[in-house]
Write an enzyme that holds these catalytic residues in place. Structure first.
Site, PDB file in Angstrom:
ATOM      1  N   ASP A  20       2.674  15.702  12.515  1.00 21.03           N
ATOM      2  CA  ASP A  20       2.876  15.424  11.091  1.00 21.03           C
ATOM      3  C   ASP A  20       1.533  15.413  10.364  1.00 21.03           C
ATOM      4  OD1 ASP A  20       4.207  14.944   8.769  1.00 21.03           O
ATOM      5  OD2 ASP A  20       4.786  12.874   9.240  1.00 21.03           O
ATOM      6  N   LYS A  38       1.979  -2.581   8.752  1.00 24.23           N
ATOM      7  CA  LYS A  38       3.263  -1.904   8.608  1.00 24.23           C
ATOM      8  C   LYS A  38       4.338  -2.937   8.952  1.00 24.23           C
ATOM      9  CE  LYS A  38       3.805   2.816   9.207  1.00 24.23           C
ATOM     10  NZ  LYS A  38       3.966   4.068   9.924  1.00 24.23           N
ATOM     11  N   ASN A  79      10.953   4.555   5.307  1.00 24.93           N
ATOM     12  CA  ASN A  79      12.308   4.091   5.636  1.00 24.93           C
ATOM     13  C   ASN A  79      12.300   2.877   6.564  1.00 24.93           C
ATOM     14  OD1 ASN A  79      11.361   5.542   7.752  1.00 24.93           O
ATOM     15  ND2 ASN A  79      13.314   6.546   8.249  1.00 24.93           N
ATOM     16  N   LEU A 117       0.832  -1.206   0.000  1.00 33.71           N
ATOM     17  CA  LEU A 117       0.000   0.000   0.000  1.00 33.71           C
ATOM     18  C   LEU A 117       0.864   1.252   0.000  1.00 33.71           C
ATOM     19  CD1 LEU A 117      -2.543  -1.159   2.739  1.00 33.71           C
ATOM     20  CD2 LEU A 117      -2.993  -0.983   0.296  1.00 33.71           C
ATOM     21  N   GLY A 118       2.063   1.123   0.511  1.00 32.93           N
ATOM     22  CA  GLY A 118       2.959   2.273   0.577  1.00 32.93           C
ATOM     23  C   GLY A 118       4.260   1.844   1.216  1.00 32.93           C
ATOM     24  N   VAL A 161       4.121  -0.906   3.892  1.00 36.37           N
ATOM     25  CA  VAL A 161       2.779  -1.177   4.426  1.00 36.37           C
ATOM     26  C   VAL A 161       2.086  -2.110   3.442  1.00 36.37           C
ATOM     27  CG1 VAL A 161       0.572  -0.172   5.099  1.00 36.37           C
ATOM     28  CG2 VAL A 161       2.682   1.096   5.525  1.00 36.37           C
TER      29      VAL A 161
HETATM   30  P1  AMP Z   1       3.085   5.782   6.666  1.00 34.32           P
HETATM   31  O1  AMP Z   1       4.518   5.477   6.800  1.00 34.32           O
HETATM   32  O2  AMP Z   1       2.308   5.509   7.912  1.00 34.32           O
HETATM   33  O3  AMP Z   1       2.854   7.184   6.174  1.00 34.32           O
HETATM   34  O4  AMP Z   1       2.507   4.804   5.530  1.00 34.32           O
HETATM   35  C1  AMP Z   1       2.956   4.847   4.200  1.00 34.32           C
HETATM   36  C2  AMP Z   1       1.819   4.634   3.227  1.00 34.32           C
HETATM   37  O5  AMP Z   1       1.189   3.391   3.471  1.00 34.32           O
HETATM   38  C3  AMP Z   1       0.700   5.656   3.339  1.00 34.32           C
HETATM   39  O6  AMP Z   1       0.930   6.807   2.600  1.00 34.32           O
HETATM   40  C4  AMP Z   1      -0.487   4.877   2.789  1.00 34.32           C
HETATM   41  O7  AMP Z   1      -0.504   4.914   1.384  1.00 34.32           O
HETATM   42  C5  AMP Z   1      -0.215   3.457   3.233  1.00 34.32           C
HETATM   43  N1  AMP Z   1      -0.915   3.199   4.509  1.00 34.32           N
HETATM   44  C6  AMP Z   1      -0.455   3.402   5.761  1.00 34.32           C
HETATM   45  N2  AMP Z   1      -1.359   3.073   6.681  1.00 34.32           N
HETATM   46  C7  AMP Z   1      -2.451   2.632   6.002  1.00 34.32           C
HETATM   47  C8  AMP Z   1      -3.738   2.155   6.383  1.00 34.32           C
HETATM   48  N3  AMP Z   1      -4.091   2.035   7.666  1.00 34.32           N
HETATM   49  N4  AMP Z   1      -4.619   1.811   5.418  1.00 34.32           N
HETATM   50  C9  AMP Z   1      -4.263   1.916   4.119  1.00 34.32           C
HETATM   51  N5  AMP Z   1      -3.082   2.369   3.701  1.00 34.32           N
HETATM   52  C10 AMP Z   1      -2.166   2.710   4.609  1.00 34.32           C
END
Ligand code: AMP
Length: 610
Positions: free
Chosen positions: A454, A362, A341, A337-338, A345
Site C-alpha cells: 500500500d 491508532k 474503518n 490525526l486521521g 489515530v
Molecule cells: P492509517 O490508517 O495508518 O493510514 O492512518 C490514518 C491517518 O492517521 C494518516 O493518514 C495520518 O494522517 C494519521 N497518522 C497515522 N499514523 C500516524 C503517525 N505515526 N504520525 C502522525 N500521523 C499519523
C-alpha cells in the site's frame, strides 16, 4: 560509498598520476586508441582522458562545468563521464583518434581515491558519531541519506587534515618554513592569520615569499580578491593549483606541515538553531529534537532527520521498545490525526524514564468486529519486526479501554497533503531528498523480505519537511524465506491505481510490485500531491497500461526522476528494477543535485598582502 560518477567504469583509475596512467597504458600494449580515464588532480570534479596514438600518449582534460555537464575543451558537453567516453568512441571530434580499446583495471586494483575522498569517509563517520551519537545501521542510514549535506558541514574543516595547512603560525614562521629545504616556484602553505580568524596563503616565487589574504564573504565562501569563490579552503587550494586567479604563479608543491598528519579535525562549533525556514503546523510544536541535536546544531543550517528523536529512538532500548505499554504511561489527546474503518489515530504522549515523547495512537473502535482487531494485531506484528529511520516505528501496544497501537509521531502528516499545501516553499531538491529516503525505507523492507502493498504518498508521513517515514502496514505481508511473492486469494478493497499489472491480473505481490507503487508515489510527490490517472477509474487504468501508456511527467519534474518512474513502470516485473537499483538511482541523483557548486566566476588580480 562511491559518489564519483565515474566510479563504476572499468577503465577508470581514480586519482592516479600522469606517469602511472602512462605505465598502465604501456602494460596494456600501447595499441592505437587504447584509453583510460583518471581523476583530474587539479580541476574539481574533472577527469583526464589518456589515449595512446602512434606509440605516444595524449592527455585531455575533461572539465566539469557549473551546470553539471562534462566536456573536453572545445568539445560538446555530456551529462556524465560515461556518456562522454561513449561519444568519443564513435567520433574523434578533435581528439587524435576515437577511443577504441578500454585499458581495463585489473580485478584486484581499486579505484584510487582523491585527496578529499580518502578523508571523507572517516570524517563523515566521526562527525555523525560525535554529533548525533549514532553507530551501526543508524549511522549508515544517516550517512547515505544525508551525505551531501554532511559533506558540506564537514568540508569546512577538511583543510585541517591537509599537509599544506600549518594552523596558527606567524608570517615570519611561515616564511621560515617555506625557505627551509628546496624553494621551487609555487611551493605554498596556508596558515591562520593572527587574531582575525581568517586565512592567509604564503607562497614561493623567484626565491621570494609572497603572502595573500584569503577572503571570506558574508555567505562564508572563500576566494582570492575578486577571484572564483569556493565553499571550502581546500577547494580553493585545489583550484589555485590549476589557475593562478591573480597569484604570481599557480600553486605547486605543498610545504608540508609534519605535525598535520593524523590530526582529528575540529567539528563546527555547536550552537542551537531554530527552524529551517519552514514553520511546522502547530500540532508539531514539540517537534522531537533530541537533546544531542539541541546541543549540536551549528548556525544557519537545515534541520536534518538525525536532529529528531525519531531517527534512532533506541539509544536506550529499555526505554521505549516495550511491546505492552501500561495505560498509566500513556496520555491521549483529543486531537484526531486521521481516521479509518478501524477507528481513529490520536495524538498522545508516552512517558518514559528519560522524559516524554510524542506519539500517534491508532485506537480501535470498541464496537469493532473481531476481524478488524485481528487486522490491527497483524499490522502490529509486522511493525514490531521493523527498525529503520525511514519507517514509522511501533513503540508498543496498549490494551485498555480500547486496543491501541502506539507509534512514532510524524507530525507534518501525509506527503501528498503536505506538498499540495506547501507548494511554494518545497523545492524539487527537497522532494528528491524525501523520495530518496522512501527508497531507503523500501530497500530495507525488500532486504527483510516484507511486501508493503500500500505504498502511496498518503502513506508516507513527514516528521518535518526534511524527514519522511513510510507508514500503514495494514496490507503488508512477511514473505516466507523461499517465496518472492505473496498471492492474495481474493481481491479486496485495493488501491488499484498504485498496483502493478501482476497484482491486478494474478494477485501476485512482491517487492517488485512495491517498486511499481513507488513510481506512482514519485509521480504524486513530483506533482505536489496530484491525483494519479486523474479522471480514470481504477479498472480503466489497467487498459491504459496494457496499451503501453504511462502517466506523463509532472510539470517541472527533473528528467532523471521521470525516467526512474518509467523504470518502475516496466510492465514485466522480471525486467523492473528492484529497490536496490531504485535506491541507487535516487541516491546518485540526490547527491548530484545537492553537490552542485555555485562559484561565481569573476577574474581579477590578487594583491599580495603586507
Ligand atoms: P492509517 O490508517 O495508518 O493510514 O492512518 C490514518 C491517518 O492517521 C494518516 O493518514 C495520518 O494522517 C494519521 N497518522 C497515522 N499514523 C500516524 C503517525 N505515526 N504520525 C502522525 N500521523 C499519523
Amino acid at each position: 560509498m562511491s559518489t564519483d560518477p565515474a566510479g563504476e567504469l572499468p577503465f577508470y583509475y581514480g586519482s592516479i598520476s600522469r606517469t602511472d596512467a602512462e605505465q598502465q597504458l604501456k602494460l596494456a600494449g600501447m595499441v592505437d586508441g587504447l584509453f583510460l580515464l583518471r581523476q583530474c588532480l587539479r580541476s574539481l570534479g574533472g577527469y583526464v582522458l589518456s589515449i595512446v596514438w602512434n606509440l605516444e600518449f595524449h592527455h585531455y582534460s575533461v572539465e566539469k562545468q557549473l551546470n553539471g555537464t562534462y566536456c573536453i575543451a572545445g568539445g560538446k558537453p555530456h551529462c556524465g563521464p560515461a556518456e562522454l567516453c561513449e561519444f568519443y568512441s564513435k567520433d574523434p571530434d578533435g581528439l587524435v583518434c576515437t577511443l577504441r580499446k578500454p585499458c581495463l583495471r585489473s580485478p584486484d586494483m581499486l579505484v584510487k581515491p582523491g585527496v578529499f575522498d580518502s578523508l571523507r569517509e572517516n570524517m563523515l563517520r566521526e562527525y555523525v558519531k560525535q554529533t548525533w551519537n549514532l553507530e551501526g545501521d543508524a549511522m549508515e542510514q544517516a550517512i547515505i541519506s544525508q551525505a551531501p549535506q554532511l559533506e558540506k558541514l564537514i568540508a569546512t574543516t577538511a583543510h585541517e587534515k591537509m599537509p599544506w595547512y600549518h594552523g596558527k603560525i606567524s608570517r615570519q614562521e611561515g616564511e621560515r618554513r617555506l625557505y627551509s629545504g628546496v624553494q621551487p616556484d609555487g611551493k605554498f602553505l596556508v596558515r591562520d592569520r593572527d587574531e582575525s580568524g581568517t586565512f592567509a596563503l604564503s607562497m614561493m616565487y623567484g626565491k621570494t615569499v609572497y603572502h595573500y589574504q584569503i577572503l571570506q564573504d558574508k555567505s562564508g565562501k572563500f576566494s582570492m580578491p575578486e577571484g572564483t569563490k569556493f565553499d571550502t579552503i581546500w577547494q580553493l587550494v585545489e583550484y589555485l593549483k590549476m589557475k593562478n586567479d591573480g597569484l604570481v604563479v599557480v600553486l605547486g608543491e605543498a610545504c608540508v606541515n609534519s605535525k598535520a598528519a593524523g590530526k582529528t579535525p575540529n567539528l563546527p562549533s555547536a550552537r542551537r538553531h531554530g527552524t529551517n525556514g519552514y514553520t511546522p503546523p502547530p500540532k508539531a510544536a514539540a517537534s522531537a529534537l533530541s537533546p544531542a541535536a539541541m546541543a549540536s546544531l551549528p548556525p544557519d543550517r537545515d534541520l536534518l532527520p538525525m536532529d529528531c528523536d525519531g531517527f534512532n529512538p533506541y539509544h536506550n532500548p529499555n526505554d521505549v521498545k516495550r511491546f505492552n505499554i501500561k495505560r498509566n504511561l500513556l496520555l491521549i489527546d483529543e486531537l484526531e490525526l486521521g481516521s479509518g474503518n478501524f477507528g481513529c489515530v490520536r495524538k498522545g504522549v508516552l512517558k518514559t524514564d528519560s522524559g516524554q515523547i510524542d506519539v500517534a495512537i491508532k485506537v480501535l473502535k470498541s464496537d469493532n468486529e473481531k476481524l478488524v482487531k485481528e487486522e490491527m494485531m497483524r499490522e502490529a506484528e509486522i511493525m514490531h519486526q521493523l527498525d529503520n529511520p525511514f519507517i514509522v516505528r511501533m513503540l508498543g501496544l496498549c490494551n485498555a479501554e480500547n486496543l491501541m497501537l502506539v507509534m512514532e509521531m510524524a507530525s507534518a502528516g501525509p506527503l501528498n497533503k503536505f506538498l499540495s499545501s506547501n507548494k511554494d516553499s518545497v523545492t524539487m531538491e527537497n522532494i528528491v531528498g524525501l523520495m530518496h529516503q522512501v527508497s531507503m525505507g523500501m530497500k530495507y523492507l525488500e532486504d527483510k523480505n516484507f511486501v508493503h502493498r500500500d505504498l502511496a504518498a498518503r502513506n508516507v508521513l513527514l516528521v518535518n519537511k526534511q524527514f519522511a517515514k513510510i507508514s500503514d502496514f495494514g496490507l503488508s505481508k512477511a514473505l516466507g524465506a523461499d517465496d518472492n511473492y505473496y498471492k492474495a486469494r481474493t481481491a479486496g478493497k485495493w488501491p488499484l491505481k498504485w498496483y502493478a499489472p501482476e497484482c491486478i491480473k494474478f494477485h501476485k505481490f512482491s517487492s517488485k510490485s512495491d517498486v511499481w507503487s513507488f513510481g506512482v508515489t514519485m509521480w504524486e510527490a513530483f506533482s505536489y500531491g496530484g491525483k494519479p490517472y486523474k479522471k480514470m477509474k481504477g479498472t480503466e487504468v489497467m487498459n491504459f497500461l496494457m496499451d503501453g501508456h504511462r502517466m506523463d511527467s509532472p510539470a517541472g519534474c527533473p528528467e532523471r526522476m521521470y525516467s526512474v518512474m518509467n523504470e518502475c513502470w516496466i510492465y514485466s516485473h522480471e525486467e523492473r528494477p528492484d529497490f536496490m537499483k531504485v535506491e541507487e538511482s535516487m541516491r546518485s541523483y540526490h547527491y548530484s543535485i545537492s553537490k552542485k557548486a555555485k562559484p561565481e566566476a569573476t577574474a581579477g588580480a590578487a594583491e599580495p598582502i603586507k
